[in-house]
Design a protein around this motif. Structure first.
Motif: not given
Length: 212
Positions: A145-150, A160-163
């Motif tokens: 989670h912490y890496l995804y949030e960073e 406008g970039i999406g994952i």
């Protein structure tokens, strides 16, 4: 002299994947990225599940995590934690190696006085001023989670970039094995067979798993 394999190959004949083949994997992934409209690919892995980033770099972390990031063209970048540069520099087939705090160990230490890159720094270098619109993550379910949030915070630099999930993009490449990969699999199978034969010859009733 090392003991010979049953088929005549010695331990010294251990097969390897060439630098050229690793570079070819990146190029094939980039071709799929262009087909699928993916601007940035992050291949993520950790100590227990290193397959995605190792496929492109031959590096796996021992206690931090790691990733390989690439644009749809150009050279890839290996992303590592703050404490892994010595091993990464020795092992990686990718020469551009960046330290990111996002890949630090789970105890979340601080690194006062250390200057490290961010996801935004790396993406900016890879895209060379172009505005990326789609970032795919291979190893999506592994990302903490912490890496995804960073990562999300860094992506605010690129409106406008999406994952999206990128596992299938990399798995499509990994399903087709090269002659060198097949020989590595055969070599690993021979090692496993030798170990199993030795266990069968020496296992006795009453032995513990550790003794076996």
């Amino acid at each position: 002299m090392p003991e010979k394999w049953k088929n005549g190959a010695s331990d010294k004949a251990r097969p390897v994947i060439s630098d050229e083949e690793f570079a070819g994997r990146v190029q094939k992934a980039q071709a799929l990225m262009r087909e699928q409209g993916v601007d940035i690919l992050l291949a993520y892995g950790n100590e227990a599940e290193p397959q995605f980033q190792r496929y492109f770099s031959d590096y796996w972390p021992s206690f931090e995590s790691a990733g390989v990031m690439m644009a749809a063209d150009g050279e890839p970048v290996l992303l590592i934690g703050p404490e892994s540069m010595t091993f990464a520099a020795d092992r990686s087939r990718i020469r551009d190696i960046r330290r990111l705090a996002a890949f630090r160990e789970s105890s979340n230490p601080e690194y006062p006085g250390h200057v490290m890159d961010t996801f935004a720094d790396v993406i900016g270098d890879l895209t060379r001023g172009k505005a990326p619109k789609r970032l795919a993550i291979a190893g999506y379910n592994l990302v903490p989670h912490y890496l995804y949030e960073e990562l999300k915070a860094s992506l605010e630099t690129f409106p406008g970039i999406g994952i999206v999930r990128g596992d299938e993009l990399v798995m499509k490449l990994r399903m087709v094995k090269s002659p060198a990969e097949i020989e590595c699999l055969r070599h690993a199978g021979r090692i496993t067979a030798r170990a199993m034969d030795h266990v069968i010859e020496n296992i006795r009733p009453g032995m513990t798993e550790l003794e076996v």
